[in-house]
Design an enzyme around this catalytic site. Structure first.
Site, PDB file in Angstrom:
ATOM      1  N   HIS A  53     -12.014 -17.609 -32.348  1.00 23.15           N
ATOM      2  CA  HIS A  53     -11.799 -17.650 -33.810  1.00 23.15           C
ATOM      3  C   HIS A  53     -11.931 -16.222 -34.351  1.00 23.15           C
ATOM      4  O   HIS A  53     -11.069 -15.739 -35.084  1.00 23.15           O
ATOM      5  CB  HIS A  53     -12.820 -18.596 -34.437  1.00 23.15           C
ATOM      6  CG  HIS A  53     -12.793 -18.629 -35.929  1.00 23.15           C
ATOM      7  ND1 HIS A  53     -11.781 -19.234 -36.638  1.00 23.15           N
ATOM      8  CD2 HIS A  53     -13.646 -18.123 -36.858  1.00 23.15           C
ATOM      9  CE1 HIS A  53     -12.017 -19.090 -37.935  1.00 23.15           C
ATOM     10  NE2 HIS A  53     -13.136 -18.416 -38.097  1.00 23.15           N
ATOM     11  N   HIS A  71     -18.069 -25.737 -41.377  1.00 19.96           N
ATOM     12  CA  HIS A  71     -17.268 -26.314 -42.469  1.00 19.96           C
ATOM     13  C   HIS A  71     -17.220 -27.834 -42.366  1.00 19.96           C
ATOM     14  O   HIS A  71     -17.247 -28.382 -41.264  1.00 19.96           O
ATOM     15  CB  HIS A  71     -15.813 -25.811 -42.415  1.00 19.96           C
ATOM     16  CG  HIS A  71     -15.629 -24.381 -42.766  1.00 19.96           C
ATOM     17  ND1 HIS A  71     -15.384 -23.949 -44.046  1.00 19.96           N
ATOM     18  CD2 HIS A  71     -15.655 -23.266 -41.987  1.00 19.96           C
ATOM     19  CE1 HIS A  71     -15.260 -22.623 -44.057  1.00 19.96           C
ATOM     20  NE2 HIS A  71     -15.423 -22.184 -42.812  1.00 19.96           N
ATOM     21  N   HIS A  87     -20.465 -15.397 -37.571  1.00 19.54           N
ATOM     22  CA  HIS A  87     -19.353 -14.454 -37.373  1.00 19.54           C
ATOM     23  C   HIS A  87     -19.097 -13.710 -38.681  1.00 19.54           C
ATOM     24  O   HIS A  87     -19.642 -14.059 -39.727  1.00 19.54           O
ATOM     25  CB  HIS A  87     -18.086 -15.136 -36.858  1.00 19.54           C
ATOM     26  CG  HIS A  87     -17.485 -16.175 -37.766  1.00 19.54           C
ATOM     27  ND1 HIS A  87     -18.146 -17.326 -38.127  1.00 19.54           N
ATOM     28  CD2 HIS A  87     -16.272 -16.237 -38.387  1.00 19.54           C
ATOM     29  CE1 HIS A  87     -17.370 -18.056 -38.916  1.00 19.54           C
ATOM     30  NE2 HIS A  87     -16.227 -17.414 -39.106  1.00 19.54           N
ATOM     31  N   ASP A 124     -16.874 -15.733 -45.772  1.00 22.56           N
ATOM     32  CA  ASP A 124     -17.493 -16.987 -46.229  1.00 22.56           C
ATOM     33  C   ASP A 124     -18.723 -17.368 -45.397  1.00 22.56           C
ATOM     34  O   ASP A 124     -19.390 -18.359 -45.689  1.00 22.56           O
ATOM     35  CB  ASP A 124     -16.468 -18.136 -46.265  1.00 22.56           C
ATOM     36  CG  ASP A 124     -15.815 -18.407 -44.932  1.00 22.56           C
ATOM     37  OD1 ASP A 124     -15.500 -17.445 -44.197  1.00 22.56           O
ATOM     38  OD2 ASP A 124     -15.614 -19.596 -44.603  1.00 22.56           O
ATOM     39  N   HIS A 125     -19.023 -16.573 -44.376  1.00 21.08           N
ATOM     40  CA  HIS A 125     -20.240 -16.786 -43.578  1.00 21.08           C
ATOM     41  C   HIS A 125     -21.221 -15.621 -43.750  1.00 21.08           C
ATOM     42  O   HIS A 125     -22.409 -15.816 -43.945  1.00 21.08           O
ATOM     43  CB  HIS A 125     -19.877 -16.979 -42.099  1.00 21.08           C
ATOM     44  CG  HIS A 125     -19.015 -18.184 -41.902  1.00 21.08           C
ATOM     45  ND1 HIS A 125     -19.507 -19.418 -41.525  1.00 21.08           N
ATOM     46  CD2 HIS A 125     -17.676 -18.363 -42.114  1.00 21.08           C
ATOM     47  CE1 HIS A 125     -18.516 -20.302 -41.501  1.00 21.08           C
ATOM     48  NE2 HIS A 125     -17.394 -19.685 -41.847  1.00 21.08           N
ATOM     49  N   ASP A 163     -17.464 -21.267 -36.909  1.00 17.80           N
ATOM     50  CA  ASP A 163     -16.093 -21.776 -36.948  1.00 17.80           C
ATOM     51  C   ASP A 163     -15.494 -21.904 -35.543  1.00 17.80           C
ATOM     52  O   ASP A 163     -14.274 -21.857 -35.367  1.00 17.80           O
ATOM     53  CB  ASP A 163     -15.210 -20.858 -37.802  1.00 17.80           C
ATOM     54  CG  ASP A 163     -15.559 -20.960 -39.281  1.00 17.80           C
ATOM     55  OD1 ASP A 163     -16.427 -21.785 -39.645  1.00 17.80           O
ATOM     56  OD2 ASP A 163     -14.964 -20.209 -40.076  1.00 17.80           O
ATOM     57  N   HIS A 167     -16.604 -13.325 -40.818  1.00 14.62           N
ATOM     58  CA  HIS A 167     -15.788 -13.768 -41.963  1.00 14.62           C
ATOM     59  C   HIS A 167     -16.650 -13.860 -43.222  1.00 14.62           C
ATOM     60  O   HIS A 167     -17.787 -14.330 -43.184  1.00 14.62           O
ATOM     61  CB  HIS A 167     -15.125 -15.122 -41.672  1.00 14.62           C
ATOM     62  CG  HIS A 167     -13.910 -14.997 -40.791  1.00 14.62           C
ATOM     63  ND1 HIS A 167     -13.378 -16.068 -40.104  1.00 14.62           N
ATOM     64  CD2 HIS A 167     -13.142 -13.923 -40.491  1.00 14.62           C
ATOM     65  CE1 HIS A 167     -12.318 -15.657 -39.423  1.00 14.62           C
ATOM     66  NE2 HIS A 167     -12.161 -14.360 -39.636  1.00 14.62           N
TER      67      HIS A 167
HETATM   68 ZN   LIG Z   1     -15.418 -20.263 -42.148  1.00 13.81          ZN
HETATM   69 ZN   LIG Z   2     -14.270 -18.045 -39.832  1.00 11.95          ZN
END
Ligand SMILES: [Zn+2]
Ligand SMILES: [Zn+2]
Length: 279
Positions: A140, A200, A81, A85-86, A162, A83
């Site tokens: 999410h 995570h 996705h 951090d991905h 996530d 975000h």
């Molecule tokens: Zn994440």
């Molecule tokens: Zn996320």
């Protein structure tokens, strides 16, 4: 954060050579690699062709280091996705990889560096053996895609980003309880022996919460033990395990309904998420 406990106490956190990394089969190897404090990236290797896929390579330098160490040829990049951090390492990974411009980069519609947009039920292959199927699981984020992989021997894994965690689920940033219920029900249709690779390391907190909701569930106790014994629980559960210990997949259970004060699935899901957000 509860997570800090395990990361401070137990070292080293280098799961690359754990036995289960190669246990998915001798044809498909899946290596989790830590990014930031608790993100999991993955390197998936098809041994037969030496081709590989990277999943959510946020820490692109670290991932390039592992690629070099393993001597594999990356042909595929997968993003769960948008975000940061991905997806935030995609462009750097591709531009710093020698064959980066020829890598197929699959994701939903909103991730940087993507050159191949996928939608629900799209299928592709990489290497000689590995078939991949996209499962659109919006909630999410609306562009959340889970990627289900199967090798020639029928070994299976799913990258859930996530959406689904060991013993939990992601926050509903862009979706509704109804959508998360639908997403987790959808993931629940995968074969029971599909191994779960999530985004995570949230397992200690998820286990603690599950124990509050279902204190008498022996499988929830098993989840708590798993979290206690392992710094990296990515790849240590199956879809069958999640159905037994993940309260977000157990909305019809009397204990879960009692804890939330609701009985219909969507209301139970909404109330559970609220409780977890406050936990
Ligand atoms: Zn994440
Ligand atoms: Zn996320």
């Amino acid at each position: 954060m509860l997570l800090a406990r395990s990361f401070v106490k137990k070292t080293p956190l280098v799961p690359l050579n754990r036995p289960f990394s190669s246990s998915i089969s001798h044809k498909m190897q899946i290596h989790p690699l830590l990014a930031r404090s608790d993100n999991w990236m993955y390197l998936v290797v098809d041994e037969a062709s030496n081709e590989a896929a990277v999943v959510d390579p946020y820490d692109w330098k670290k991932m390039l280091g592992l690629v070099k160490e393993k001597g594999v040829n990356v042909t595929t990049l997968i993003t769960t996705h948008h975000h940061d951090d991905h997806s935030g390492g995609n462009i750097q990974f591709l531009s710093n990889h020698p064959q980066g411009s020829s890598i197929k980069a699959y994701a939903g519609s909103r991730s940087p560096g993507t050159n191949t947009v996928v939608k629900d039920k799209d299928e592709f292959t990489f290497g000689k053996n590995i078939k991949v199927k996209a499962l659109h699981t919006p909630c999410h984020t609306q562009d959340s895609i889970c990627f289900y992989l199967q090798d020639e021997q029928g070994k299976k894994g799913v990258f859930t980003g996530d959406t689904l965690f060991q013993g939990g689920c992601g926050r509903f940033f862009e979706g509704t309880p109804e959508e998360m219920h639908k997403a987790l029900t959808y993931l629940g249709t995968l074969p029971e022996d599909t191994i779960v690779y999530n985004g995570h390391e949230y397992t200690p907190g998820n286990a603690k919460f599950a124990l509050k909701i279902e204190p008498d569930n022996a499988d929830v106790k098993r989840l708590a033990k798993l979290a206690e014994d392992n710094d990296c629980t990515a790849g240590l559960s199956t879809i069958a395990d999640e159905k037994k210990w993940n309260v977000f997949m157990r909305l019809d259970q009397p204990a879960v309904q009692k804890a939330t004060g609701a009985t219909d699935a969507v209301s139970v899901m909404g109330a559970l998420r609220e409780l977890k957000n406050k936990a």
